[in-house]
Design a protein around this motif. Sequence first.
Motif, short mmCIF file in Angstrom:
data_model
loop_
_atom_site.label_atom_id
_atom_site.label_comp_id
_atom_site.label_asym_id
_atom_site.label_seq_id
_atom_site.Cartn_x
_atom_site.Cartn_y
_atom_site.Cartn_z
N PRO A 121 -30.84 -34.90 151.22
CA PRO A 121 -31.21 -33.52 150.89
C PRO A 121 -30.04 -32.78 150.25
CG PRO A 121 -31.56 -33.99 153.24
CD PRO A 121 -30.81 -35.14 152.66
N THR A 122 -30.35 -31.92 149.30
CA THR A 122 -29.31 -31.05 148.75
C THR A 122 -28.97 -29.98 149.78
OG1 THR A 122 -30.43 -31.37 146.63
CG2 THR A 122 -28.67 -29.75 146.70
N GLU A 123 -30.03 -29.45 150.40
CA GLU A 123 -29.84 -28.49 151.49
C GLU A 123 -30.87 -28.77 152.57
OE1 GLU A 123 -30.51 -25.02 149.09
OE2 GLU A 123 -29.00 -25.93 147.80
N GLY A 124 -30.63 -28.26 153.74
CA GLY A 124 -31.60 -28.36 154.82
C GLY A 124 -31.41 -29.59 155.67
N SER A 125 -32.22 -29.67 156.73
CA SER A 125 -32.06 -30.79 157.66
C SER A 125 -33.41 -31.37 158.06
CB SER A 125 -31.32 -30.31 158.91
OG SER A 125 -32.12 -29.36 159.57
N VAL A 126 -33.37 -32.62 158.53
CA VAL A 126 -34.57 -33.32 158.98
C VAL A 126 -34.39 -33.69 160.45
CG1 VAL A 126 -35.96 -35.40 158.70
CG2 VAL A 126 -34.95 -34.30 156.69
N THR A 127 -35.38 -33.38 161.24
CA THR A 127 -35.35 -33.77 162.65
C THR A 127 -36.59 -34.62 162.94
OG1 THR A 127 -34.33 -31.65 163.11
CG2 THR A 127 -35.09 -32.90 165.00
N VAL A 128 -36.38 -35.80 163.50
CA VAL A 128 -37.49 -36.67 163.86
C VAL A 128 -37.34 -37.04 165.34
CG1 VAL A 128 -38.74 -38.78 163.29
CG2 VAL A 128 -37.45 -37.60 161.51
N PHE A 129 -38.42 -37.00 166.06
CA PHE A 129 -38.42 -37.23 167.52
C PHE A 129 -37.39 -36.31 168.20
CE2 PHE A 129 -39.03 -41.70 165.77
CZ PHE A 129 -40.41 -41.63 165.80
N GLY A 130 -37.21 -35.13 167.66
CA GLY A 130 -36.26 -34.19 168.26
C GLY A 130 -34.80 -34.50 168.00
N LYS A 131 -34.54 -35.52 167.16
CA LYS A 131 -33.15 -35.88 166.87
C LYS A 131 -32.86 -35.72 165.39
CE LYS A 131 -32.41 -39.04 170.69
NZ LYS A 131 -33.74 -38.97 171.35
#
Lengths: 303, 246
Positions: free
Chosen positions: A56-66
């Motif tokens: 990602p250029t910006e932002g975040s990804v959370t999967v299964f709360g991690k």
Amino acid sequence: MQAIVSTRGLSKRYGSSYSVENIDLLVEEGEIYGFLGPNGAGKSTTLKMILGLAQPTEGSVTVFGKELAKHRRLILSQTGSLIESPSYYGHLTGLENMRVVQRLRNVPGSHVREALKIVRLEQQQNKKVSQYSLGMKQRLGIAMALLASPKLLVLDEPTNGLDPAGIGEIRELIKSLPQRLGMTVLISSHLLSEIEQIATSVGIIHQGKMLFQGKLDRLRNESHPTIAIKTSRNPMAHSLLAAQGLTPILQDGFLRLSHLTDAQVARINRELLAADIDVLRIVEHKKSLESLFLELTGKERSL
Amino acid sequence: MFPLKRVVAAEWLKLRHSHLWIVLLALPIVSVLMGCGNFYMNQGVLQNGWYSLWSQVGLFYGEFFFPTLIAICCAYLCRLEHSGKNWNMMMTAPVPVASIFWAKLLTAGMLTAFVQLVFALLYIIGGTMTGLSIFELPEELFGWLLRGWLAAVTISSFQLALSMRIRSFAVPVGIGLGATFLGLGMYVAKAGLFFPHSLLTIGMGVLSPESLPVQQQLTVVVVNLLYTAAFSAAAIYRLRTADVSA
């Protein structure tokens, strides 16, 4: 309900233009989340960022709360995916392809047979994949994604290029996964009809921006019906209704009004007659999901 | 270590039904045949027995066929992923990103070791057939093969880094071939220790079969390791940070 996938302000910029901009995607446990948008809307890019295939250029990804950036391997071990078109080694048989994935994912051999059975490829497992039809490759790709019994399944246009029978088959398969195997499914498509039939939630993306996200039912409710009234003297009826604080739109010989209750419709009818205007038609128009989708994504304008 | 073993096992599976074996066998055979032929025809000038034969077969093999073979091998290992959208599958596998590169380098290392072995056997067979005694085999032979293999691993790391980046099969092979000629130039200019492809020439002792002084042998090993580390780090860094385009 627990969030399985959530992104915050997820953006991807190529050069000076954003192909994905500020996406807050939320997929909850046990859902079939339909990620909907025309070709080139940014669906694949978003899914690739969720899987760590694109940064990602910006932002975040959370999967299964991690957070994905920190727990990539753990997340991937519980995620099955099929991105763009299916991955395969053409010179190997279907079974050998499955064995490659089996080794990479460290799962018992019995999973291979099971996954091939689910997608009904056992009969063709010893054929080289280069000789498979597109539908068979697609099914093999789904079998690979299912192999490690993942908690999350990410499928990018899984019915692309399939014939109607194949589409129906894959649809039934995907529909059964949350209940049968306890999976959460994130599936993208450019076809509303596709998503409408299987998804519980939808996200509509267009030109990199999320236009709608929520339960499919909520989307249906957004399609407010309009009442169209045809009278013998439309201009006169228009000023009469406008004088009452309504906002009728004169279009194609009909006066169109929205957000009307039944009582309001009855009263309008009575008042028109009292003003010596004949009422010729009163018709209710319900917007289909299709036209709502087109309205959201603005495809109508481009057509 | 454990995930790496799995990825290597997957790499081996992918080599099934492949025609790579033909190339792996054919190139040493061709170089030994040409070298032996040359040696046999010119026995008047080439009077140093096994050493003369080594200079003949080694020239074709070490200066041309082996580097080409390494380049083809690495290009093949990467083409497996470039075709059929397989980078998506590899990069969503729950293994460390670095292990994907290491597995390919290890596989290339095993394949090149096999090729070195085949070449050694053919050299011995060829020599005996042209009338040399098997009991007079040069004592340096093992060292040549081992240092040649070490250089092969270094070149593999270079070629893999190229082939992972460049989707084309032929372009990295062509670059490798160019580098081989450059390496020959560097060797002649006495700067061979500082160029990966010259390390193969030095290691295999093809242009000067006499054994290297111990000091220099150590330098060869260290430079090889440094180059391998540098190329690998570059390739792994790119795998980690660049977007996957399958």
